[in-house]
Design a protein around this motif. Structure first.
Motif, PDB file in Angstrom:
ATOM      1  N   ILE A 153     -26.892  29.563  -3.243  1.00  0.00           N
ATOM      2  CA  ILE A 153     -26.393  28.865  -4.408  1.00  0.00           C
ATOM      3  C   ILE A 153     -27.324  27.625  -4.582  1.00  0.00           C
ATOM      4  N   TYR A 154     -27.699  27.011  -3.520  1.00  0.00           N
ATOM      5  CA  TYR A 154     -28.397  25.566  -3.678  1.00  0.00           C
ATOM      6  C   TYR A 154     -29.813  26.071  -4.134  1.00  0.00           C
ATOM      7  N   GLU A 155     -30.406  27.209  -3.726  1.00  0.00           N
ATOM      8  CA  GLU A 155     -31.466  27.360  -4.062  1.00  0.00           C
ATOM      9  C   GLU A 155     -31.978  27.849  -5.438  1.00  0.00           C
ATOM     10  N   GLU A 156     -30.745  28.636  -5.760  1.00  0.00           N
ATOM     11  CA  GLU A 156     -30.739  29.409  -7.273  1.00  0.00           C
ATOM     12  C   GLU A 156     -30.384  28.271  -8.332  1.00  0.00           C
ATOM     13  N   THR A 157     -29.896  27.315  -7.908  1.00  0.00           N
ATOM     14  CA  THR A 157     -29.510  26.085  -8.974  1.00  0.00           C
ATOM     15  C   THR A 157     -30.252  24.982  -8.871  1.00  0.00           C
ATOM     16  N   GLY A 158     -31.411  24.955  -7.951  1.00  0.00           N
ATOM     17  CA  GLY A 158     -32.039  23.794  -7.734  1.00  0.00           C
ATOM     18  C   GLY A 158     -31.662  22.731  -7.168  1.00  0.00           C
ATOM     19  N   GLY A 159     -30.484  22.847  -6.379  1.00  0.00           N
ATOM     20  CA  GLY A 159     -29.777  21.730  -6.003  1.00  0.00           C
ATOM     21  C   GLY A 159     -28.741  20.717  -7.069  1.00  0.00           C
ATOM     22  N   GLN A 160     -28.549  21.602  -8.194  1.00  0.00           N
ATOM     23  CA  GLN A 160     -27.573  20.968  -8.988  1.00  0.00           C
ATOM     24  C   GLN A 160     -26.165  21.333  -8.647  1.00  0.00           C
ATOM     25  N   VAL A 161     -25.697  22.424  -8.094  1.00  0.00           N
ATOM     26  CA  VAL A 161     -24.394  22.553  -7.619  1.00  0.00           C
ATOM     27  C   VAL A 161     -24.199  22.257  -6.130  1.00  0.00           C
ATOM     28  N   ASP A 162     -23.347  21.381  -5.778  1.00  0.00           N
ATOM     29  CA  ASP A 162     -23.065  21.255  -4.443  1.00  0.00           C
ATOM     30  C   ASP A 162     -21.765  22.078  -4.133  1.00  0.00           C
ATOM     31  N   TYR A 163     -21.935  23.029  -3.424  1.00  0.00           N
ATOM     32  CA  TYR A 163     -20.861  23.938  -2.854  1.00  0.00           C
ATOM     33  C   TYR A 163     -19.772  23.024  -1.934  1.00  0.00           C
ATOM     34  N   HIS A 164     -20.254  22.259  -1.403  1.00  0.00           N
ATOM     35  CA  HIS A 164     -19.099  21.303  -0.624  1.00  0.00           C
ATOM     36  C   HIS A 164     -18.159  20.437  -1.691  1.00  0.00           C
ATOM     37  N   GLN A 165     -18.733  20.190  -2.715  1.00  0.00           N
ATOM     38  CA  GLN A 165     -17.769  19.702  -3.677  1.00  0.00           C
ATOM     39  C   GLN A 165     -16.661  20.572  -4.088  1.00  0.00           C
ATOM     40  N   ILE A 166     -17.451  21.869  -4.265  1.00  0.00           N
ATOM     41  CA  ILE A 166     -16.337  22.857  -5.046  1.00  0.00           C
ATOM     42  C   ILE A 166     -15.384  23.322  -3.833  1.00  0.00           C
ATOM     43  N   GLU A 167     -15.741  23.132  -2.615  1.00  0.00           N
ATOM     44  CA  GLU A 167     -14.661  23.340  -1.566  1.00  0.00           C
ATOM     45  C   GLU A 167     -13.642  22.354  -1.618  1.00  0.00           C
ATOM     46  N   ARG A 168     -14.000  21.241  -2.034  1.00  0.00           N
ATOM     47  CA  ARG A 168     -12.929  20.014  -1.900  1.00  0.00           C
ATOM     48  C   ARG A 168     -12.129  20.393  -3.033  1.00  0.00           C
ATOM     49  N   ASN A 169     -12.811  20.569  -4.275  1.00  0.00           N
ATOM     50  CA  ASN A 169     -11.932  20.922  -5.594  1.00  0.00           C
ATOM     51  C   ASN A 169     -11.016  21.874  -5.313  1.00  0.00           C
ATOM     52  N   GLU A 170     -11.405  23.171  -4.675  1.00  0.00           N
ATOM     53  CA  GLU A 170     -10.438  24.265  -4.337  1.00  0.00           C
ATOM     54  C   GLU A 170      -9.438  23.876  -3.400  1.00  0.00           C
ATOM     55  N   LEU A 171      -9.569  23.174  -2.473  1.00  0.00           N
ATOM     56  CA  LEU A 171      -8.741  22.750  -1.353  1.00  0.00           C
ATOM     57  C   LEU A 171      -7.438  21.673  -2.244  1.00  0.00           C
ATOM     58  N   LEU A 172      -8.143  20.830  -2.984  1.00  0.00           N
ATOM     59  CA  LEU A 172      -7.257  19.813  -3.688  1.00  0.00           C
ATOM     60  C   LEU A 172      -6.226  20.707  -4.931  1.00  0.00           C
ATOM     61  N   ARG A 173      -7.006  21.790  -5.403  1.00  0.00           N
ATOM     62  CA  ARG A 173      -5.842  22.678  -6.386  1.00  0.00           C
ATOM     63  C   ARG A 173      -5.016  23.282  -5.733  1.00  0.00           C
ATOM     64  N   GLY A 174      -5.324  24.031  -4.597  1.00  0.00           N
ATOM     65  CA  GLY A 174      -4.332  24.866  -3.692  1.00  0.00           C
ATOM     66  C   GLY A 174      -3.182  23.760  -3.329  1.00  0.00           C
ATOM     67  N   VAL A 175      -3.612  22.612  -2.879  1.00  0.00           N
ATOM     68  CA  VAL A 175      -2.550  21.596  -2.266  1.00  0.00           C
ATOM     69  C   VAL A 175      -1.520  21.300  -3.554  1.00  0.00           C
ATOM     70  N   ASP A 176      -2.330  20.892  -4.539  1.00  0.00           N
ATOM     71  CA  ASP A 176      -1.165  20.344  -5.725  1.00  0.00           C
ATOM     72  C   ASP A 176      -0.284  21.517  -6.124  1.00  0.00           C
ATOM     73  N   ARG A 177      -0.902  22.552  -6.305  1.00  0.00           N
ATOM     74  CA  ARG A 177       0.107  23.593  -6.967  1.00  0.00           C
ATOM     75  C   ARG A 177       1.074  24.058  -5.863  1.00  0.00           C
ATOM     76  N   ASN A 178       0.900  24.449  -4.813  1.00  0.00           N
ATOM     77  CA  ASN A 178       1.745  24.797  -3.795  1.00  0.00           C
ATOM     78  C   ASN A 178       2.623  23.740  -3.495  1.00  0.00           C
ATOM     79  N   TRP A 179       2.465  22.251  -3.284  1.00  0.00           N
ATOM     80  CA  TRP A 179       3.059  21.413  -3.036  1.00  0.00           C
ATOM     81  C   TRP A 179       4.290  21.208  -3.925  1.00  0.00           C
ATOM     82  N   ILE A 180       3.813  21.274  -5.281  1.00  0.00           N
ATOM     83  CA  ILE A 180       4.802  21.071  -6.597  1.00  0.00           C
ATOM     84  C   ILE A 180       5.963  22.046  -6.240  1.00  0.00           C
ATOM     85  N   ASP A 181       5.544  23.646  -5.855  1.00  0.00           N
ATOM     86  CA  ASP A 181       6.476  24.700  -5.741  1.00  0.00           C
ATOM     87  C   ASP A 181       7.244  24.308  -4.642  1.00  0.00           C
ATOM     88  N   HIS A 182       6.677  23.821  -3.454  1.00  0.00           N
ATOM     89  CA  HIS A 182       7.488  23.331  -2.321  1.00  0.00           C
ATOM     90  C   HIS A 182       8.775  22.398  -2.459  1.00  0.00           C
TER      91      HIS A 182
END
Length: 340
Positions: A153-182
């Motif tokens: 992904i880093y090579e295809e996008t020329g370094g424009q997409v940071d997959y580590h930032q995507i990991e942080r965003n997905e983790l935050l989204r999962g925490v917020d959604r499940n914490w409200i239900d909890h």
């Protein structure tokens, strides 16, 4: 005691002195205060359970918000996720040689393997493996394919997409959604936990046990959903809609239109210019854009404004200028003299 005092017909404002009565009131007050203290104590114990869970989940969430790298944490989720998928597909209590390799490969390919993973489990492998080695071997192949996916992904996008930032965003989204239900689930549990007392159970202990179990289930859902989306997710570029080309201007048509406009302007007779408006006098003051006569304005004699006079025949209000012409309000000048 009330009937006894009614017999003696004691007056209402008379002081009552009796050891028996004082002791009865004191015992009743102790019982009520003890009951209220128990209610407050249980309320604090319930709140402590949610407070400990809140500290844990907010602490992890704050680390992500501050930009901490969660890539190593995502890699730790992979073995548990693989063990869960394998446990739902085959009988893990039996030896691996008795597993259905076709069903296992299909489940892993559908739910776990990234597109870069080409690992296939064979019957010969299962005959040599045990459960722990199977989970470890599959986890190594998936981690290797996941790292390759990030590099691609880093090579295809020329370094424009940071997959580590995507990991942080997905983790935050999962925490917020499940914490409200909890939070909602814990609130519902607290409303009905008092009924455990009829079954000779301490409601506080039962609330702590079930709340801890529900918290573990929430953490497991966050990890499973997050790593599943990261492994099977794809980066898709949305093509932009092409802009409509601007039609070129026909030079011949434009020149002809300009020639017709010039012929019409030459054929029309010249119109006389409108007479200019008379300029206002330099010394005449302006109000609302029109010159005003000095007689209509207040004069300034000696550096002070001339007070406005009011007709004495008209009835002046309390806050109106005084009719005597002093410049003060009527209530501060002649009002008291006129109403004596």
């Amino acid at each position: 005691m009330k009937q006894l005092y009614n017999v003696f017909k004691i007056e209402e404002d008379q002081c009552l002195q009796s050891r028996m009565l004082s002791r009865s009131v004191e015992n009743a007050q102790k019982a009520i205060e003890g009951r209220n203290f128990g209610i407050r104590k249980h309320t604090l114990q319930y709140d402590e359970v949610m407070n400990e869970q809140r500290k844990t989940i907010y602490g992890e969430r704050m680390k992500v918000l501050k930009g901490e790298d969660v890539h190593s944490q995502m890699l730790k989720f992979i073995p548990d996720f693989i063990a869960k998928v394998v446990g739902e597909t085959v009988n893990t209590e039996a030896l691996p040689e008795k597993w259905d390799e076709n069903a296992l490969n299909e489940a892993l390919q559908t739910r776990v393997y990234p597109d870069e993973c080409e690992f296939v489990i064979t019957r010969e492998m299962l005959e040599k493996w045990d459960y722990d080695y199977a989970i470890d071997k599959i986890s190594q192949e998936v981690i290797k394919a996941y790292e390759q996916k990030i590099d691609n992904i880093y090579e295809e996008t020329g370094g424009q997409v940071d997959y580590h930032q995507i990991e942080r965003n997905e983790l935050l989204r999962g925490v917020d959604r499940n914490w409200i239900d909890h939070i909602d689930a814990m609130d519902q549990l607290r409303k009905g936990i008092g009924l455990r007392g009829y079954a000779q159970q301490d409601p506080v202990i039962a609330y702590k046990q079930e709340g801890f179990q529900m918290f573990d289930e929430m953490i497991d859902r966050i990890q499973t959903n997050t790593i599943s989306r990261l492994l099977k997710g794809r980066i898709v570029r949305i093509p932009q809609a092409p802009r409509a080309p601007i039609a070129p201007v026909n030079q011949g048509v434009a020149a002809r239109a300009q020639q017709i406009a010039s012929e019409k302007s030459a054929a029309q007779p010249a119109q006389p210019a409108p007479a200019p408006a008379p300029a206002p006098a330099q010394n005449a003051p302006m109000i609302g854009g029109a010159p005003q006569s000095p007689a209509n304005l207040m004069t300034n004699i000696g550096g002070k404004a001339q007070p406005k006079t009011v007709d004495k025949q008209a009835k002046a209000g309390r806050n109106d200028p005084c009719p005597c012409g002093s410049g003060k309000k009527y209530k501060d000048c002649c009002y008291w003299n006129d109403h004596k």
